[in-house]
Scaffold this motif. Structure first.
Motif, mmCIF file in Angstrom:
data_model
loop_
_atom_site.group_PDB
_atom_site.id
_atom_site.type_symbol
_atom_site.label_atom_id
_atom_site.label_comp_id
_atom_site.label_asym_id
_atom_site.label_seq_id
_atom_site.Cartn_x
_atom_site.Cartn_y
_atom_site.Cartn_z
ATOM 1 N N SER A 38 -9.966 14.685 -30.089
ATOM 2 C CA SER A 38 -10.168 13.234 -30.113
ATOM 3 C C SER A 38 -11.534 12.877 -29.555
ATOM 4 O O SER A 38 -12.136 13.628 -28.788
ATOM 5 C CB SER A 38 -9.060 12.510 -29.334
ATOM 6 O OG SER A 38 -9.175 12.737 -27.940
ATOM 7 N N LEU A 39 -12.025 11.705 -29.964
ATOM 8 C CA LEU A 39 -13.304 11.196 -29.499
ATOM 9 C C LEU A 39 -13.088 10.230 -28.337
ATOM 10 O O LEU A 39 -12.077 9.531 -28.265
ATOM 11 C CB LEU A 39 -14.040 10.473 -30.622
ATOM 12 C CG LEU A 39 -14.407 11.288 -31.865
ATOM 13 C CD1 LEU A 39 -15.265 10.443 -32.795
ATOM 14 C CD2 LEU A 39 -15.102 12.583 -31.498
ATOM 15 N N ASN A 40 -14.074 10.203 -27.451
ATOM 16 C CA ASN A 40 -14.077 9.295 -26.312
ATOM 17 C C ASN A 40 -15.467 8.686 -26.163
ATOM 18 O O ASN A 40 -16.456 9.298 -26.601
ATOM 19 C CB ASN A 40 -13.724 10.059 -25.028
ATOM 20 C CG ASN A 40 -12.323 10.627 -25.053
ATOM 21 O OD1 ASN A 40 -11.351 9.918 -24.833
ATOM 22 N ND2 ASN A 40 -12.207 11.928 -25.320
ATOM 23 N N PRO A 41 -15.572 7.508 -25.548
ATOM 24 C CA PRO A 41 -16.912 6.953 -25.317
ATOM 25 C C PRO A 41 -17.840 7.920 -24.595
ATOM 26 O O PRO A 41 -19.062 7.895 -24.820
ATOM 27 C CB PRO A 41 -16.623 5.707 -24.468
ATOM 28 C CG PRO A 41 -15.255 5.273 -24.926
ATOM 29 C CD PRO A 41 -14.507 6.552 -25.171
ATOM 30 N N ALA A 311 -18.894 9.477 -39.396
ATOM 31 C CA ALA A 311 -18.117 8.257 -39.633
ATOM 32 C C ALA A 311 -17.148 8.009 -38.492
ATOM 33 O O ALA A 311 -16.916 6.859 -38.090
ATOM 34 C CB ALA A 311 -17.369 8.363 -40.955
ATOM 35 N N ALA A 312 -16.575 9.075 -37.937
ATOM 36 C CA ALA A 312 -15.663 8.928 -36.810
ATOM 37 C C ALA A 312 -16.381 8.354 -35.594
ATOM 38 O O ALA A 312 -15.866 7.457 -34.912
ATOM 39 C CB ALA A 312 -15.036 10.285 -36.470
ATOM 40 N N PHE A 313 -17.585 8.845 -35.320
ATOM 41 C CA PHE A 313 -18.374 8.308 -34.216
ATOM 42 C C PHE A 313 -18.737 6.843 -34.459
ATOM 43 O O PHE A 313 -18.707 6.018 -33.541
ATOM 44 C CB PHE A 313 -19.641 9.143 -33.997
ATOM 45 C CG PHE A 313 -19.476 10.253 -33.003
ATOM 46 C CD1 PHE A 313 -19.836 10.073 -31.681
ATOM 47 C CD2 PHE A 313 -18.953 11.471 -33.392
ATOM 48 C CE1 PHE A 313 -19.686 11.090 -30.758
ATOM 49 C CE2 PHE A 313 -18.796 12.504 -32.484
ATOM 50 C CZ PHE A 313 -19.164 12.322 -31.157
ATOM 51 N N ALA A 314 -19.107 6.518 -35.682
ATOM 52 C CA ALA A 314 -19.464 5.130 -36.006
ATOM 53 C C ALA A 314 -18.285 4.202 -35.745
ATOM 54 O O ALA A 314 -18.455 3.095 -35.206
ATOM 55 C CB ALA A 314 -19.925 5.027 -37.453
ATOM 56 N N GLU A 315 -17.098 4.628 -36.121
ATOM 57 C CA GLU A 315 -15.907 3.810 -35.881
ATOM 58 C C GLU A 315 -15.651 3.658 -34.389
ATOM 59 O O GLU A 315 -15.316 2.574 -33.902
ATOM 60 C CB GLU A 315 -14.698 4.446 -36.582
ATOM 61 C CG GLU A 315 -13.391 3.682 -36.417
ATOM 62 C CD GLU A 315 -13.390 2.328 -37.124
ATOM 63 O OE1 GLU A 315 -12.433 1.564 -36.902
ATOM 64 O OE2 GLU A 315 -14.345 2.026 -37.890
ATOM 65 N N LEU A 316 -15.810 4.736 -33.635
ATOM 66 C CA LEU A 316 -15.636 4.666 -32.177
ATOM 67 C C LEU A 316 -16.617 3.678 -31.568
ATOM 68 O O LEU A 316 -16.248 2.858 -30.717
ATOM 69 C CB LEU A 316 -15.844 6.061 -31.580
ATOM 70 C CG LEU A 316 -15.854 6.148 -30.054
ATOM 71 C CD1 LEU A 316 -14.466 5.879 -29.494
ATOM 72 C CD2 LEU A 316 -16.344 7.521 -29.596
#
Length: 329
Positions: A38-41, A311-316
């Motif tokens: 998962s991605l986090n700030p 794209a995942a980072f952009a959404e985050l």
């Protein structure tokens, strides 16, 4: 193996999927074949170079700290896991790189994956869940019956923090937009403040868990009662953290930059505590138990394949995700 790296400090365009060497596996480590991360700030802050004083990393930087997968190999001294075990982990701060096909982690930061959760759901838990648990139970030292405000209740940390606060027996108020009000109530929030309408925060709270930083910290300090505490994760560190973790030249800068916050805390007769969570396998196992008991629900905003990591980072970074963004490997 394939892995996501920041080739240099900068924006989303510095991200690349590259071939990396296999991770080294020490005697107390497990090698995890990653199924989801998962991605986090924290990930884009590392990429941007905004946490260089705390995490001294040289490009190319392997990104990602939350993983779920299957143990491919266990070191000679590992006693808790063996090949084939489904696990999840918040990787150690000097061994990040979860956006990869394989990672190595000390067994002390790893726990068995919740049996009732998918790999994507399990990957959504570690950093956010541990942050919430440590903020509420350790930093704020809250006990059953006390009142807490949790900012950004629909977000990755907030959506877990609300549920964990209810498990701990707390009365929960949260901030969110009108469109997410029913969602946060379903998670367990007792009261909702619509920040889009500039509704006032409640007063005389025992604690505030502030995930936003900046001006929000000042408003949070005004909302707690005398003797209360604000636990922050999104803004500048406090003097105690700076003394332990930052180089000497940065400490006076932090002292000057946080002067308004210190004055606000003094006026309120309250404390401000900065939290930089620690990986903890035992606490992850506790969270897994709550998930399997139906008391804690992972909240997924969206999953992306590894090839769409930009794209995942952009959404985050749009800051509108409801729950966590996950990348499947």
């Amino acid at each position: 193996m394939q892995a996501v790296v920041a080739q240099r400090y900068g924006g989303p365009d510095v991200l690349a999927i590259v071939d990396r060497p296999e991770p080294e596996v020490g005697p107390s480590d497990v090698l995890i074949a990653v199924k989801a991360a998962s991605l986090n700030p924290l990930d884009f802050k590392i990429r941007d170079g905004k946490v260089k004083l705390v995490l001294r990393l040289d490009p190319p930087i392997a990104l990602g700290c939350d993983v779920a997968g299957v143990v491919a190999r266990a070191g000679a001294s590992v006693t808790r896991f063996r090949a084939g075990d489904a696990v999840f982990a918040r990787l150690e701060k000097d061994r990040m790189g979860g956006l990869a096909e394989r990672v190595a982690a000390h067994e002390g930061v790893v726990a068995a994956k919740p049996a009732t959760a998918s790999f994507e759901e399990a990957a959504a838990i570690p950093l956010a869940g541990l942050t919430a648990l440590q903020a509420l139970r350790e930093a704020a030292e809250l006990t059953s019956g006390q009142r807490v405000l949790i900012h950004a209740g629909a977000g990755g940390v907030g959506s877990l923090a609300i549920q964990i606060a209810k498990i701990l027996g707390l009365h929960v108020t949260t901030t969110t937009s009108a469109k997410n009000a029913d969602f946060v109530r379903q998670l367990g929030a007792d009261a909702v403040v619509d920040y889009t309408r500039h509704e006032p925060l409640p007063r005389d709270l025992d604690a505030v868990f502030d995930t936003l930083g900046g001006a929000s910290e000042l408003a949070s300090l005004a909302a707690v009662k005398r003797g209360g505490v604000v636990v922050g994760i999104g803004g500048l560190p406090d003097a105690a953290f700076a003394a332990r973790h930052l180089p000497g030249f940065a400490r006076p800068v932090i002292w000057l930059a946080t002067a308004r916050r210190r004055r606000a805390a003094a006026r309120a007769g309250a404390r401000f505590v900065y939290l930089f969570m620690r990986p903890d396998g035992a606490q992850l196992a506790e969270l897994a138990g709550w998930i399997d008991a139906g008391r804690l629900r992972p909240v997924l905003h969206r999953s992306y394949p590894l090839a769409e990591v930009r794209a995942a980072f952009a959404e985050l970074e749009r800051g509108r995700a409801r729950g966590k963004i996950v990348v499947t490997i």
